[in-house]
Design a protein around this motif. Structure first.
Motif, PDB file in Angstrom:
ATOM      1  N   ILE A  79       0.972  -1.182   0.035  1.00 36.98           N
ATOM      2  CA  ILE A  79       0.024   0.115  -0.013  1.00 36.98           C
ATOM      3  C   ILE A  79       1.093   1.379   0.032  1.00 36.98           C
ATOM      4  N   ALA A  80       0.800   2.083  -0.767  1.00 35.07           N
ATOM      5  CA  ALA A  80       1.407   3.295  -0.898  1.00 35.07           C
ATOM      6  C   ALA A  80       0.495   4.555  -0.469  1.00 35.07           C
ATOM      7  N   ILE A  81       0.825   5.093   0.682  1.00 41.45           N
ATOM      8  CA  ILE A  81       0.111   6.502   1.107  1.00 41.45           C
ATOM      9  C   ILE A  81       0.578   7.386   1.004  1.00 41.45           C
ATOM     10  N   ASP A  82      -0.099   8.396   0.334  1.00 40.90           N
ATOM     11  CA  ASP A  82       0.671   9.860  -0.227  1.00 40.90           C
ATOM     12  C   ASP A  82      -0.247  10.921   0.667  1.00 40.90           C
ATOM     13  N   GLY A  83       0.568  11.505   1.342  1.00 39.87           N
ATOM     14  CA  GLY A  83       0.146  12.627   2.319  1.00 39.87           C
ATOM     15  C   GLY A  83      -0.295  13.817   1.822  1.00 39.87           C
ATOM     16  N   PHE A  84      -0.915  14.527   2.721  1.00 37.84           N
ATOM     17  CA  PHE A  84      -1.244  15.955   2.141  1.00 37.84           C
ATOM     18  C   PHE A  84      -0.420  16.829   1.464  1.00 37.84           C
ATOM     19  N   ARG A  85       0.770  16.767   1.823  1.00 37.86           N
ATOM     20  CA  ARG A  85       1.901  17.524   1.215  1.00 37.86           C
ATOM     21  C   ARG A  85       2.634  17.206   0.058  1.00 37.86           C
ATOM     22  N   GLY A  86       1.887  15.975  -0.674  1.00 40.90           N
ATOM     23  CA  GLY A  86       2.544  15.414  -1.792  1.00 40.90           C
ATOM     24  C   GLY A  86       2.340  16.486  -3.111  1.00 40.90           C
TER      25      GLY A  86
END
Lengths: 242, 495
Positions: free
Chosen positions: B326-333
């Motif tokens: 699973i790749a989780i891309d955060g708010f600041r991506g």
């Protein structure tokens, strides 16, 4: 032609048939009962299926042919690149999603989200012909290729709501005079003249008719309408860069 | 006349060589009688002219003019209102969010070090393991009838360092950037990601270090593309614009971009917001399995999602879908273009998401079914170490990798006029970026970070990434409230 019955569950035999087909030969699997991904990624050969193959039939098809004597379930011909799929029955939802090339022929009707985001590229042109009717959201985001719906069987309108929403290239041909309900303002509709019928629809209807033993000329006697993206309407969002 | 945001200042050292004017791709500098003439309103502060001026005779400052200050309606707020009143447009921005009201939790967490007991390790003298494996772990050891171990290990990615390069598509960025990333990944023994624009033919030699993406538009996706890569990533969402699709305008679909995406030149490339064939975890599972089927179960499948409110149960669903990673891309991506309001207001910070997901998967006893990749605003090696300590197996860097290639975050990607040759398809601009030098810069960056990570781990008395993963005791919070500490699963400094 080699044949295996999936109900007898002989993995060895089934494998040998799939490999025969992969090598460009013919093979038949009978007794399909929802087995998924049959014909997935096939490049050559002819695969005959009897019964009801499961979801993801002929996904990523690269060539060859898949014939189904029965109904197909959801997501058939997903991201198909080339080849032929002929279904002598109906198909479920999300048929031909993101299809880029090849031909898909369905004798019966199809579910929701048929032909979403089909494409065309260079010598590849995705073609989808449906003998019956379709559910809502037919050809949403269409980016190329041709969808033809004949309405030969079934009842009610030839397609459901929101046909062609967000489409920006390609053509949807419907064998009817009636404009689908809730058609987006950014689409244009025109009646198909004889020339366009002959060049854009007839070649595919002829193949469809020969696959399912129907009379192409008789089908083509009726009037068609064509739905396309209206080039004069701006697509997408209007942006202001900060 | 409209006020400019920046002012270009030219000092007496200027020799009138005209380099600044030839470098400026935003039409802010022209030459007249061997003197630069400035159109300050066009300047985006990309710093290209400043860095390439042979005399160091230029600097760019903020325009000292300012609006009357107001605690609620800031100058930017007023300017945006005026812009929208004038154009009727949705505000468009690029790169990651710089919304400073949202905390950067990495800056509010501190790492541990050993003192007296449990001595620290010197990475220069003792082995320090940075190899990381991504993929699903078998639930139990299986033996063959003769007692030997059965090889029941699902396909894995082996990373020599826990740092990969984030998905950025060809079309949004130049082929030169893709080349630099591919070369660097191959040299480092890690992976780069094509993004959703397909894989350019010339990059085939780098396939063993390439992750290919399948997004809602399915651009360039076909059986060979999927089989050529080391892993396949299904992109559901991205941190910069959760819930939003992509739209690459037709004028960027030219030449090789068109060939690689497999769409005609000049035709818009629209990635719908959702995959129209995914309405449930079962549907996702179907796509995961169809990709495994067409790749002969030889490639791990990654599912990339944006960090959003219910990320923990979402991740639990993905872990049960058959996905390996699973790749989780955060708010600041980062992004090549996103509506500003979405970028700055939708999603949650990466740190909270990773901690919540790791915790949830452990509670449900399915943590070993998947690996976690964290991305979105990772700036340095301590961010990497903290993300891993919060529960990630590895991280991906996008913005940071572009900074290594010259990006100064002027956030003008959407114009296609990037003066550094990164976010452009104009050969005159992209030729400014030498893929070999770029690859060298990326290798240097990742090697430097790895040395720092090893030093940090050594200080904690830990000698492998594996031992750091999910090791929340290695972290303490500063200035965080109880709820934040609870979600991050860490104690406050001093405890």
């Amino acid at each position: 032609m080699k044949e295996a019955d999936l109900r007898k569950n002989n993995e060895e035999e089934v494998r040998s048939i799939i490999s025969e087909v992969s090598n460009g030969g013919d093979g038949m699997l009978t007794g399909c009962l929802g087995q998924r991904y049959l014909g997935c990624g096939l490049r050559s050969g002819r695969l005959y299926l009897k019964g009801t193959p499961g979801n993801g039939l002929a996904a990523y098809l690269e060539g060859g042919s898949v014939y189904v004597d029965g109904n197909a379930q959801d997501a058939a011909a997903d991201t198909m690149n080339d080849g032929l799929v002929a279904i002598k029955g109906s198909a479920g939802d999300a048929l031909s999603y993101g299809m880029r090339g090849g031909r898909v022929y369905v004798l019966g009707s199809t579910g929701y989200r048929t032909g979403v985001h089909m494409k065309a590229y260079k010598d590849r042109k995705s073609v989808l012909v449906i003998g019956g009717r379709t559910g809502s959201f037919l050809g949403e985001y269409l980016a190329g290729g041709v969808i033809i719906v004949l309405g030969l069987s079934g009842e009610g309108p030839i397609t459901g709501y929101f046909c062609g929403n967000g489409m920006y290239a390609g053509t949807i041909y419907l064998r009817t005079d009636d404009i689908p309900k809730c058609l987006s303002d950014s689409l244009s509709v025109h009646a198909v003249d004889d020339d366009e019928k002959e060049t854009s629809i007839m070649p595919f209807v002829r193949e469809f008719a020969s696959l399912f033993s129907l009379d192409a000329e008789k089908i083509m006697e009726s009037r068609f309408i064509a739905i396309e993206a209206d080039g004069s309407v701006a697509r997408g969002q209007h942006y202001a860069a900060v | 006349m409209k006020s400019s945001r920046y002012r270009i200042i030219c000092y007496d050292d200027c020799i009138g060589c005209g380099r600044c004017a030839s470098e400026c791709s935003f039409d802010a500098i022209t030459m007249k009688d061997h003197h630069p003439v400035f159109r300050h309103e066009n300047c985006v502060d990309c710093q290209r002219c400043v860095e390439l001026c042979p005399r160091g005779a230029l600097s760019i400052t903020r325009n000292p003019n300012r609006f009357r200050s107001h605690a609620v309606f800031s100058e930017d707020a007023i300017k945006e209102i005026r812009l929208q009143a004038e154009t009727g447009g949705v505000l468009l921005s690029s790169m990651g969010s710089d919304a400073d009201a949202v905390p950067v939790y990495f800056d509010k967490m501190l790492l541990n070090a050993s003192q007296v007991t449990n001595p620290s390790i010197d990475p220069l003298r003792e082995p320090m393991e940075s190899v990381t494996f991504l993929g699903s772990r078998p639930e139990k050891v299986e033996r063959l009838p003769d007692g030997t171990l059965a090889d029941n290990l699902p396909p894995h990615l082996e990373l020599s360092v826990p740092i990969m390069f984030s998905a950025m598509s060809y079309g949004a960025i130049s082929l030169e950037v893709h080349k630099a990333l591919a070369k660097a990944a191959s040299k480092l023994g890690t992976y780069w990601n094509t993004g959703e624009g397909g894989l350019h033919e010339s990059l085939r030699p780098y396939c063993p270090n390439t992750i290919v993406q399948v997004a809602s538009g399915r651009f360039g996706v076909h059986a060979d593309y999927l089989n050529s890569a080391a892993a396949v990533e299904i992109k559901i969402g991205q941190g910069a614009k959760p819930g939003i699709g992509g739209h690459l305008t037709g004028r960027k679909i030219v030449g090789d971009v068109s060939r690689t995406r497999m769409i005609p030149e000049g035709l818009d490339a629209i990635s719908p917001a959702p995959h129209h064939d995914i309405y449930s975890i079962e549907d996702l599972s179907q796509l995961v399995m169809s990709i495994k089927e067409v790749t002969g179960f030889r490639k791990p499948v990654i599912v990339k999602v944006a960090a959003v409110h219910n990320i923990a149960p979402i991740a639990s669903g993905i872990a049960r879908s058959g996905a390996d990673i699973i790749a989780i891309d955060g708010f600041r991506g980062g992004t090549g273009a996103a509506p500003k309001r979405i970028r700055d207001n939708v999603g949650i910070p990466l740190e909270l998401a990773v901690a919540a997901v790791d915790q949830r998967l452990r509670e449900e006893k399915i943590r070993d079914r998947v690996s976690l990749i964290a991305s979105g605003g990772i700036r340095n090696s301590s961010d990497v170490a903290k993300a891993i300590a919060l529960g990630a197996d590895a991280v991906s860097i996008g913005t940071a990798s572009l900074c290594a290639l010259g990006c100064h975050l002027c956030a003008s990607c959407h114009t296609g006029r990037c003066a550094w040759g990164i976010a452009s398809q104009d050969p005159a601009l992209t030729s400014r970026l030498d893929p070999d030098k770029g690859a060298e810069a990326l290798v240097n960056l990742v090697n430097a970070w790895t040395s720092e990570i090893k030093e940090m781990m050594g200080g904690m008395g830990i000698n492998s990434i594996e031992a750091l993963r999910g090791n929340r005791l290695a972290l303490r919070g500063v200035g965080l409230n109880e709820k934040e500490l609870e979600i991050l699963g860490i104690k406050h400094a001093g405890e």
